[in-house]
Design an enzyme around this catalytic site. Structure first.
Site, PDB file in Angstrom:
ATOM      1  N   SER A   8       0.840  -1.192   0.000  1.00 31.07           N
ATOM      2  CA  SER A   8       0.000   0.000   0.000  1.00 31.07           C
ATOM      3  C   SER A   8       0.874   1.241   0.000  1.00 31.07           C
ATOM      4  O   SER A   8       1.647   1.469   0.938  1.00 31.07           O
ATOM      5  CB  SER A   8      -0.903   0.014   1.237  1.00 31.07           C
ATOM      6  N   HIS A  39      -1.296  -1.324  -4.305  1.00 37.80           N
ATOM      7  CA  HIS A  39      -2.552  -0.978  -3.651  1.00 37.80           C
ATOM      8  C   HIS A  39      -2.582   0.525  -3.376  1.00 37.80           C
ATOM      9  O   HIS A  39      -1.643   1.079  -2.811  1.00 37.80           O
ATOM     10  CB  HIS A  39      -2.691  -1.755  -2.341  1.00 37.80           C
ATOM     11  N   ASP A  73      -4.880   3.468  -1.648  1.00 40.60           N
ATOM     12  CA  ASP A  73      -5.968   3.769  -0.722  1.00 40.60           C
ATOM     13  C   ASP A  73      -6.454   5.193  -0.931  1.00 40.60           C
ATOM     14  O   ASP A  73      -5.728   6.150  -0.661  1.00 40.60           O
ATOM     15  CB  ASP A  73      -5.491   3.597   0.722  1.00 40.60           C
ATOM     16  N   MET A  87      -8.999   8.002   0.259  1.00 44.15           N
ATOM     17  CA  MET A  87      -9.824   8.381   1.415  1.00 44.15           C
ATOM     18  C   MET A  87     -10.363   9.796   1.220  1.00 44.15           C
ATOM     19  O   MET A  87      -9.643  10.676   0.746  1.00 44.15           O
ATOM     20  CB  MET A  87      -8.985   8.326   2.690  1.00 44.15           C
ATOM     21  N   HIS A 106      -8.573   1.141  -3.896  1.00 43.76           N
ATOM     22  CA  HIS A 106      -9.548   0.947  -2.822  1.00 43.76           C
ATOM     23  C   HIS A 106     -10.195   2.292  -2.520  1.00 43.76           C
ATOM     24  O   HIS A 106      -9.549   3.182  -1.954  1.00 43.76           O
ATOM     25  CB  HIS A 106      -8.817   0.369  -1.604  1.00 43.76           C
ATOM     26  N   MET A 127     -12.344   4.457  -0.475  1.00 44.29           N
ATOM     27  CA  MET A 127     -13.008   4.697   0.813  1.00 44.29           C
ATOM     28  C   MET A 127     -13.673   6.057   0.735  1.00 44.29           C
ATOM     29  O   MET A 127     -13.297   7.012   1.418  1.00 44.29           O
ATOM     30  CB  MET A 127     -11.979   4.627   1.947  1.00 44.29           C
ATOM     31  N   MET A 179     -11.345  -5.935   5.605  1.00 43.91           N
ATOM     32  CA  MET A 179     -10.560  -5.000   6.408  1.00 43.91           C
ATOM     33  C   MET A 179     -10.299  -5.631   7.776  1.00 43.91           C
ATOM     34  O   MET A 179     -11.241  -5.980   8.497  1.00 43.91           O
ATOM     35  CB  MET A 179     -11.307  -3.680   6.574  1.00 43.91           C
ATOM     36  N   ASP A 181      -6.498  -6.524   4.478  1.00 46.72           N
ATOM     37  CA  ASP A 181      -5.781  -5.251   4.603  1.00 46.72           C
ATOM     38  C   ASP A 181      -5.933  -4.742   6.028  1.00 46.72           C
ATOM     39  O   ASP A 181      -7.053  -4.577   6.513  1.00 46.72           O
ATOM     40  CB  ASP A 181      -6.378  -4.238   3.619  1.00 46.72           C
TER      41      ASP A 181
END
Length: 223
Positions: free
Chosen positions: A12, A37, A39, A41, A70, A72, A141, A179
């Protein structure tokens, strides 16, 4: 069996040095990463803000490895096209982020990316039973999403096992990822439960040798 022999490792970049993000991606590619990966957010669905599609686009030329993005974020639908165009190979959305996951997954597939679904720690496996036929990746998660460096929640291991059973019964080729708090101690627990993709941040990027850190997450060959 894949889960027992060689899980895929997806570093990540949230844990990387953002001042030299391109070089950090190059380094983990050279170190033997399988996926990258990313992330994303939004400060709304989770209590943090990371980056948007421009970072994905900027990093895309650095490697041909799959970009596992991913999201979020909530709402998610208005941003799917931007991330697909930026170069996301997989787009993972949260089952908890809205009432229309079915439609969102259809849109991801139509955009040419592989759809994935993510479950927070409080969400049971049954929440995704009606969309198992639509996903290529399921992400469990093992921390509450929003921050790196949290402790692995062992309470999620039975969930991983139940999802592995659901995948087997579906007859589909679905990757089961984990993760959160993944390190050389927790990685074997996750793979023993049925995970075949390990997402790790600080367990790789906080180490001086990325290649050794990645190999430390893989099972030790028998004998």
């Amino acid at each position: 069996m894949t889960t027992a022999t060689r899980p895929l490792i997806a570093p990540s970049i949230l844990a990387a040095d953002f001042a030299r993000l391109g070089e950090e991606v190059d380094a983990i590619v050279q170190a033997g990463a399988d996926w990258i990966h990313l992330d994303v957010m939004d400060g709304h669905f989770v209590p943090n803000i990371s980056f948007g599609p421009q970072i994905v686009k900027a990093l895309r030329p650095r490697t041909k490895l799959p970009f596992d993005v991913h999201l979020m974020i909530e709402p998610v639908d208005p941003y799917l096209e931007a991330f697909a165009k930026a170069g996301a190979d997989h787009i993972l959305i949260h089952i908890e982020a809205g009432p229309h996951a079915h439609r969102s997954l259809q849109q991801i597939r139509a955009l040419g990316a592989k759809p994935g679904i993510v479950l927070c720690p409080a969400t049971p496996p049954e929440a995704i039973s009606e969309i198992m036929d639509m996903v290529d990746v399921i992400l469990v998660m093992t921390v509450n999403p929003g921050f790196g460096g949290q402790k692995f929640l062992a309470s999620q291991l039975p969930k991983i096992s139940r999802l592995r059973d659901m995948i087997t019964k579906s007859g589909r080729d679905i990757r089961l990822a984990v993760d959160g708090g993944i390190d050389p101690t927790t990685a074997p627990q996750a793979t023993a439960a049925g995970a075949d993709v390990l997402i790790a941040g600080s367990a790789i990027y906080a180490q001086p040798d990325y290649k050794a850190a990645i190999e430390a997450l893989r099972p030790t060959p028998a004998g």
